[in-house]
Design a protein around this motif. Sequence first.
Motif, PDB file in Angstrom:
ATOM      1  N   PHE A   3       8.064  15.459  -7.946  1.00  0.00           N
ATOM      2  CA  PHE A   3       6.726  15.227  -7.384  1.00  0.00           C
ATOM      3  C   PHE A   3       5.735  14.968  -8.503  1.00  0.00           C
ATOM      4  N   MET A   4       4.659  14.269  -8.160  1.00  0.00           N
ATOM      5  CA  MET A   4       3.595  14.017  -9.124  1.00  0.00           C
ATOM      6  C   MET A   4       2.254  14.304  -8.483  1.00  0.00           C
ATOM      7  N   LEU A   5       1.435  15.080  -9.171  1.00  0.00           N
ATOM      8  CA  LEU A   5       0.080  15.354  -8.716  1.00  0.00           C
ATOM      9  C   LEU A   5      -0.848  14.384  -9.451  1.00  0.00           C
ATOM     10  N   SER A   6      -1.821  13.809  -8.737  1.00  0.00           N
ATOM     11  CA  SER A   6      -2.784  12.938  -9.420  1.00  0.00           C
ATOM     12  C   SER A   6      -4.096  12.979  -8.662  1.00  0.00           C
ATOM     13  N   LYS A   7      -5.138  12.451  -9.320  1.00  0.00           N
ATOM     14  CA  LYS A   7      -6.453  12.414  -8.671  1.00  0.00           C
ATOM     15  C   LYS A   7      -6.425  11.510  -7.442  1.00  0.00           C
ATOM     16  N   LYS A   8      -5.485  10.559  -7.418  1.00  0.00           N
ATOM     17  CA  LYS A   8      -5.401   9.612  -6.307  1.00  0.00           C
ATOM     18  C   LYS A   8      -4.493  10.120  -5.186  1.00  0.00           C
ATOM     19  N   GLY A   9      -3.847  11.253  -5.390  1.00  0.00           N
ATOM     20  CA  GLY A   9      -2.972  11.777  -4.347  1.00  0.00           C
ATOM     21  C   GLY A   9      -1.636  12.229  -4.905  1.00  0.00           C
ATOM     22  N   ILE A  10      -0.817  12.792  -4.014  1.00  0.00           N
ATOM     23  CA  ILE A  10       0.475  13.357  -4.423  1.00  0.00           C
ATOM     24  C   ILE A  10       1.594  12.365  -4.081  1.00  0.00           C
ATOM     25  N   VAL A  11       2.520  12.210  -5.011  1.00  0.00           N
ATOM     26  CA  VAL A  11       3.699  11.376  -4.785  1.00  0.00           C
ATOM     27  C   VAL A  11       4.930  12.277  -4.818  1.00  0.00           C
ATOM     28  N   PRO A  45      -4.466  14.339  -0.840  1.00  0.00           N
ATOM     29  CA  PRO A  45      -3.508  14.016   0.231  1.00  0.00           C
ATOM     30  C   PRO A  45      -2.168  13.514  -0.316  1.00  0.00           C
ATOM     31  N   PHE A  46      -1.158  13.521   0.542  1.00  0.00           N
ATOM     32  CA  PHE A  46       0.145  12.972   0.175  1.00  0.00           C
ATOM     33  C   PHE A  46       0.081  11.452   0.315  1.00  0.00           C
ATOM     34  N   LYS A  47       0.185  10.773  -0.822  1.00  0.00           N
ATOM     35  CA  LYS A  47      -0.013   9.327  -0.849  1.00  0.00           C
ATOM     36  C   LYS A  47       1.285   8.572  -0.563  1.00  0.00           C
ATOM     37  N   LEU A  48       2.374   9.038  -1.166  1.00  0.00           N
ATOM     38  CA  LEU A  48       3.611   8.270  -1.085  1.00  0.00           C
ATOM     39  C   LEU A  48       4.816   9.192  -1.145  1.00  0.00           C
ATOM     40  N   LEU A  49       5.782   8.940  -0.244  1.00  0.00           N
ATOM     41  CA  LEU A  49       7.092   9.594  -0.290  1.00  0.00           C
ATOM     42  C   LEU A  49       8.120   8.506  -0.570  1.00  0.00           C
ATOM     43  N   ILE A  50       8.870   8.691  -1.655  1.00  0.00           N
ATOM     44  CA  ILE A  50       9.895   7.714  -2.033  1.00  0.00           C
ATOM     45  C   ILE A  50      11.265   8.312  -1.733  1.00  0.00           C
ATOM     46  N   ASN A  51      12.177   7.511  -1.178  1.00  0.00           N
ATOM     47  CA  ASN A  51      13.575   7.945  -1.016  1.00  0.00           C
ATOM     48  C   ASN A  51      14.433   7.189  -2.026  1.00  0.00           C
TER      49      ASN A  51
END
Length: 298
Positions: free
Chosen positions: A54-62, A86-92
Motif C-alpha cells: 500500500f502507499m499513502l499519499s496526499k492524493k489518496g491511498i493506493v 480516500p482510497f484512490k486506486l486498488l491494483i490487482n
Amino acid sequence: MQRRTFIQNTVLTFGALTLAQKNLLSSFFEDPWKITMLTNDIGIFEEKGGTIAFMLSKKGIVVVDSQFPDQSRHLIDELKKKSEKPFKLLINTHHHFDHTAGNISFKGIVDHVLAHENSLKNQKNVAITNKTEDKQLYPDQTFTETWCQKVGKETICLSYYGSAHTNGDSYVHFQHANIVHCGDLVFNRRHPYVDRSAGANMKSWMQVLDKALNKFDRETKYVFGHAGTGYEVTGKADELNKFRDYLGNVLKFVEGEIKAGKTKDEILKATLIPGGEEWKTDGIQRPLTAAYEELTTK
Ligand SMILES: [Zn+2]
Ligand SMILES: [Zn+2]
C-alpha cells in the motif's frame, strides 16, 4: 472457539494468572496481521493470501492486491488510522482469489480497480464457473502493455511481459521509491502454483523474470506474493535470479526424466529439484506437473 468469546471467557480469570501466563496470553491476542513499512509511505500487509502493498499519499491511498474480504477489512481499518485520505486506486497483480477476493471490501470506497486485461477476463471466468460473481469487485480499468500514473510525488507504472504464473501478471513499480510488487511472478523459495488453466507457461515465465532484471536496477526492492517458511516476502534481484534458475531447473529435470523414459507418475515422485535445494516446501508436484504438461503438449 471465536476469538471474542474466548476473550470474554478468559477475562474473568485473567486476574488470577501469573505475569508469565499473562504475557503468553497477550501474545495469543496479538493482531493476526503484520504491517511492515518499507519507506515512510509505502508498506506491506501480511495475513492470509498474497502479500499486499500500500502507499499513502496526499492524493489518496493506493493498494496492491487484497487477499480475502476479512483481511482487506483489517487492512482498511489500519490504513484509516494512518491516513484520512480516500482510497484512490486498488491494483490487482493478477486474478487469483488470494489476491482479489478482498476486492469486495473496497466496494463503494475506492475510486478505481486496475489490472491487466487478461486478469479481468480470468477473474470473470473463474467467478462465473464458481458462481461467485456477486462476491467480486472487478477492475473497471485495464491495460495491455504498460500503464503509468502520477499519484502525489510517486509515479506508479504497471508492466506486462507475457505469460508466466498466469497470462495476466503485472509488475507494479513505484518508481520514486524503486519498489516493485511482483505478485506471484516470484515465489521466494516456495514451490509455485503454475496456473496452466489461465495460460501459465514456465519457459515464458523465465523470460518475464529476465525482463524485470533488465528493466529494474540493483537497488530495486521487490515484494513477492509468497515465500517459503523462514524466507522474506521482500528481496532484491538475487531472489528473482534464483527463482528464474529454479524454474529452469524444474524444466531441465523433467525433460531429462521424460527422455529417460519415466512416466508422469514416476516423475511426480521426486522430492527435490536438482539445483532447487532451497525449495523445501510442500507442493513440489505442482511445478513438476506443469513442466510435464508444458513439455509434452504441442
Ligand atoms: Zn498467490
Ligand atoms: Zn497466483
